[in-house]
Write a protein that holds these residues in place. Structure first.
Motif, PDB file in Angstrom:
ATOM      1  N   LYS A 141       0.827  -1.211   0.000  1.00  0.00           N
ATOM      2  CA  LYS A 141       0.000   0.000   0.000  1.00  0.00           C
ATOM      3  C   LYS A 141       0.857   1.255   0.000  1.00  0.00           C
ATOM      4  CE  LYS A 141      -3.442   2.601   2.645  1.00  0.00           C
ATOM      5  NZ  LYS A 141      -4.310   2.652   3.851  1.00  0.00           N
ATOM      6  N   ASN A 198      -7.846  11.373  -7.086  1.00  0.00           N
ATOM      7  CA  ASN A 198      -9.159  11.865  -7.500  1.00  0.00           C
ATOM      8  C   ASN A 198      -9.089  13.262  -8.104  1.00  0.00           C
ATOM      9  OD1 ASN A 198     -10.636   9.559  -6.615  1.00  0.00           O
ATOM     10  ND2 ASN A 198     -10.543  10.321  -4.512  1.00  0.00           N
ATOM     11  N   THR A 206       1.259   3.652  -3.266  1.00  0.00           N
ATOM     12  CA  THR A 206       0.758   5.025  -3.168  1.00  0.00           C
ATOM     13  C   THR A 206       1.843   6.016  -3.541  1.00  0.00           C
ATOM     14  OG1 THR A 206      -0.792   4.404  -1.406  1.00  0.00           O
ATOM     15  CG2 THR A 206      -0.248   6.739  -1.618  1.00  0.00           C
ATOM     16  N   GLN A 259      -5.546   3.025  -3.846  1.00  0.00           N
ATOM     17  CA  GLN A 259      -6.418   3.906  -4.625  1.00  0.00           C
ATOM     18  C   GLN A 259      -7.256   4.830  -3.745  1.00  0.00           C
ATOM     19  OE1 GLN A 259      -9.073   2.269  -7.521  1.00  0.00           O
ATOM     20  NE2 GLN A 259      -7.453   1.788  -8.981  1.00  0.00           N
ATOM     21  N   GLU A 260      -7.358   4.504  -2.462  1.00  0.00           N
ATOM     22  CA  GLU A 260      -8.175   5.309  -1.566  1.00  0.00           C
ATOM     23  C   GLU A 260      -7.575   6.681  -1.271  1.00  0.00           C
ATOM     24  OE1 GLU A 260      -8.525   2.812   1.832  1.00  0.00           O
ATOM     25  OE2 GLU A 260      -9.713   1.276   0.801  1.00  0.00           O
ATOM     26  N   ASP A 261      -6.295   6.865  -1.588  1.00  0.00           N
ATOM     27  CA  ASP A 261      -5.658   8.151  -1.335  1.00  0.00           C
ATOM     28  C   ASP A 261      -6.332   9.235  -2.184  1.00  0.00           C
ATOM     29  OD1 ASP A 261      -3.559  10.360  -1.746  1.00  0.00           O
ATOM     30  OD2 ASP A 261      -2.600   9.108  -0.228  1.00  0.00           O
ATOM     31  N   LYS A 297      -7.925   8.011 -13.830  1.00  0.00           N
ATOM     32  CA  LYS A 297      -8.750   7.073 -13.068  1.00  0.00           C
ATOM     33  C   LYS A 297     -10.158   7.002 -13.647  1.00  0.00           C
ATOM     34  CE  LYS A 297     -10.264   6.132  -8.299  1.00  0.00           C
ATOM     35  NZ  LYS A 297     -10.196   6.610  -6.883  1.00  0.00           N
ATOM     36  N   LYS A 305      -5.899  -1.914  -4.470  1.00  0.00           N
ATOM     37  CA  LYS A 305      -7.174  -1.345  -4.019  1.00  0.00           C
ATOM     38  C   LYS A 305      -7.030  -0.343  -2.887  1.00  0.00           C
ATOM     39  CE  LYS A 305      -9.904  -5.429  -5.326  1.00  0.00           C
ATOM     40  NZ  LYS A 305     -10.678  -6.597  -4.837  1.00  0.00           N
ATOM     41  N   ASP A 306      -6.297  -0.716  -1.825  1.00  0.00           N
ATOM     42  CA  ASP A 306      -6.240   0.203  -0.691  1.00  0.00           C
ATOM     43  C   ASP A 306      -5.407   1.444  -0.994  1.00  0.00           C
ATOM     44  OD1 ASP A 306      -3.854  -1.192  -0.658  1.00  0.00           O
ATOM     45  OD2 ASP A 306      -4.021  -1.892   1.420  1.00  0.00           O
TER      46      ASP A 306
END
Length: 436
Positions: free
Chosen positions: A344, A370, A348, A364-366, A378, A361-362
């Motif tokens: 992760k 976005n 990141t 991508q939460e950063d 994305k 997956k985890d």
């Protein structure tokens, strides 16, 4: 060193006219773990230059060495050389322990037998298959077989545009259709400034753009059985549309026919062109002195103006996979390294650095993924990108059709009018070069 005997490897190298010679650096031979404290890693060039990548990665690899005691010998290889280097290594049996590959090459390299399968045991060693986004794992090899690699960086194409040049030309917003793209390109082209730029001698880039333009015309370049359909009406029209940007529309400088080392990005960063189509270019532009507010990022145009699926595709599913060379003497250490690079925190950091999107997956939460170029990439990956055919002959496809387009660029640069017949003849020759 053991020579790999896969017939597919011989076919690939014959097609590309490569010499089966050692590429150096690898730990060839069997997987006996006789060198547990050393690994060789071939990294693809992701940033502004090989030197920039080496500086970034050297610092990160030091963390891995501190954690495990395993030293990593790093070589960053330009994209123009990477596929040839890998194919030569597959035939000599002398390659690195771990390497980066373009995700579109996965099935072709898998067919050589040179890469280790990521079976259930291998995935368990790196933390599990379910850590990765399904669409990214889908571009790691042929369907129905264990993956030949794991996803490292996820990418898609975006349209980058110079805000000042747009304002000076009276253009209020980025184009959403190809007609608008050409119209804006003509407004931007004046004096020493051009509408857009590209890498005419970069075979992979030629394929990426032709594939997307082909999808928008209902052409896939291969049929359902994996046979080439390079001369379909849609494929021919797509390639002609592409080379017309120089020959007919005159929004690209003729010198771009020889570009293959990111010169188009340098031209954009220095204000010589108003638009460029690229994957994750933020770090390169900023390394050349551009500020984030100097340029905008938008989805690549489609003729309808609204990106989506099928004929509204506006990017191929791009990305970088990480593979383990089957001949490694240090399989255990290689898997530890893959686990580190796809963790992760590391996923990141590296994807932030290169402007790509993590396939983990985890990671991508950063929130960084976005916004800006990464946010556009994305969104494109989620809604409007299509994977290139995962066929064993994909590498030959890139070489044959990519070279055909390269030659058409050279003709366009020489002010030759490119006709539909010229394009069809070039693609017919390319199709004839494919294995039967």
């Amino acid at each position: 060193m053991r020579r790999l005997r896969a017939a597919a490897a011989a076919s690939l190298v014959t097609t590309l006219a490569l010499t089966a010679s050692a590429c150096g650096g690898g730990s060839g031979g069997g997987s006996d773990n006789s060198s547990p404290k050393t690994l060789t890693y071939w990294a693809s060039n992701q940033g502004a230059s090989v030197a920039v990548d080496k500086k970034v990665l050297t610092k990160e690899l030091a963390k891995f060495t501190k954690q495990t005691g395993i030293k990593v010998k790093l070589e960053v290889i330009p994209w123009s050389d990477l596929l040839n280097r890998i194919l030569t290594a597959t035939t000599s049996g002398e390659g690195p322990d771990v390497l980066n590959i373009g995700n579109t090459w996965s099935a072709s390299l898998q067919a050589t037998g040179a890469l280790m399968d990521f079976d259930d045991a291998a995935f368990k060693a790196i933390g599990g298959r379910d850590r990765f986004v399904d669409s990214a794992v889908g571009s790691t090899g042929a369907a129905g077989k264990p993956p030949a690699a794991v996803p490292l960086y996820s990418l898609a194409y975006a349209l980058y545009y110079n805000k000042k040049l747009f304002a000076d030309a009276g253009i209020a917003k980025p184009p959403v259709t190809w007609d608008e793209f050409v119209e804006d390109g003509k407004k931007l082209t004046k004096g020493n400034t051009w509408g857009t730029a590209l890498e005419g001698s970069n075979l992979s880039n030629n394929i990426h753009q032709a594939f997307v333009l082909g999808k928008q015309r209902g052409a896939d370049f291969f049929d359902a059985d994996g046979k080439p359909t390079f001369t379909s009406d849609g494929a021919v029209a797509a390639v002609k549309q592409y080379v017309d940007w120089m020959g007919k529309d005159k929004i690209i400088a003729p010198g771009n026919a020889e570009y293959n080392q990111n010169q188009s990005l340098n031209d954009f960063a220095s204000g010589k062109v108003g638009m460029v189509l690229w994957q994750a270019a933020d770090t390169t532009f900023q390394a050349h002195g551009m500020k984030a507010e100097d340029y905008g990022v938008a989805p690549v145009p489609v003729q309808s103006g609204t990106p989506g699926t099928d004929k509204q595709t506006n990017s191929m599913v791009a990305g970088i996979n990480m593979a383990v060379f089957k001949n490694t003497k240090n399989k255990e250490g290689a898997l530890k390294f893959v686990k580190f690079m796809t963790s992760k925190d590391e996923s990141t950091f590296l994807n932030k650095t290169w402007g790509s999107v993590p396939p983990v997956k985890d990671a991508q939460e950063d929130p960084a993924f976005n916004k800006g170029g990464a946010g556009t990439i994305k969104e494109t990956l989620l809604k409007s990108a299509t994977a290139l055919p995962q066929v064993p002959n994909e590498a030959q496809f890139e070489t044959a059709v990519g070279t055909a387009i390269k030659d058409l660029w050279a003709d366009a640069a020489g002010k030759k009018e490119i006709t539909t017949a010229d394009v069809k003849a070039a693609l017919t020759k390319a199709e004839q070069q494919m294995p039967k």
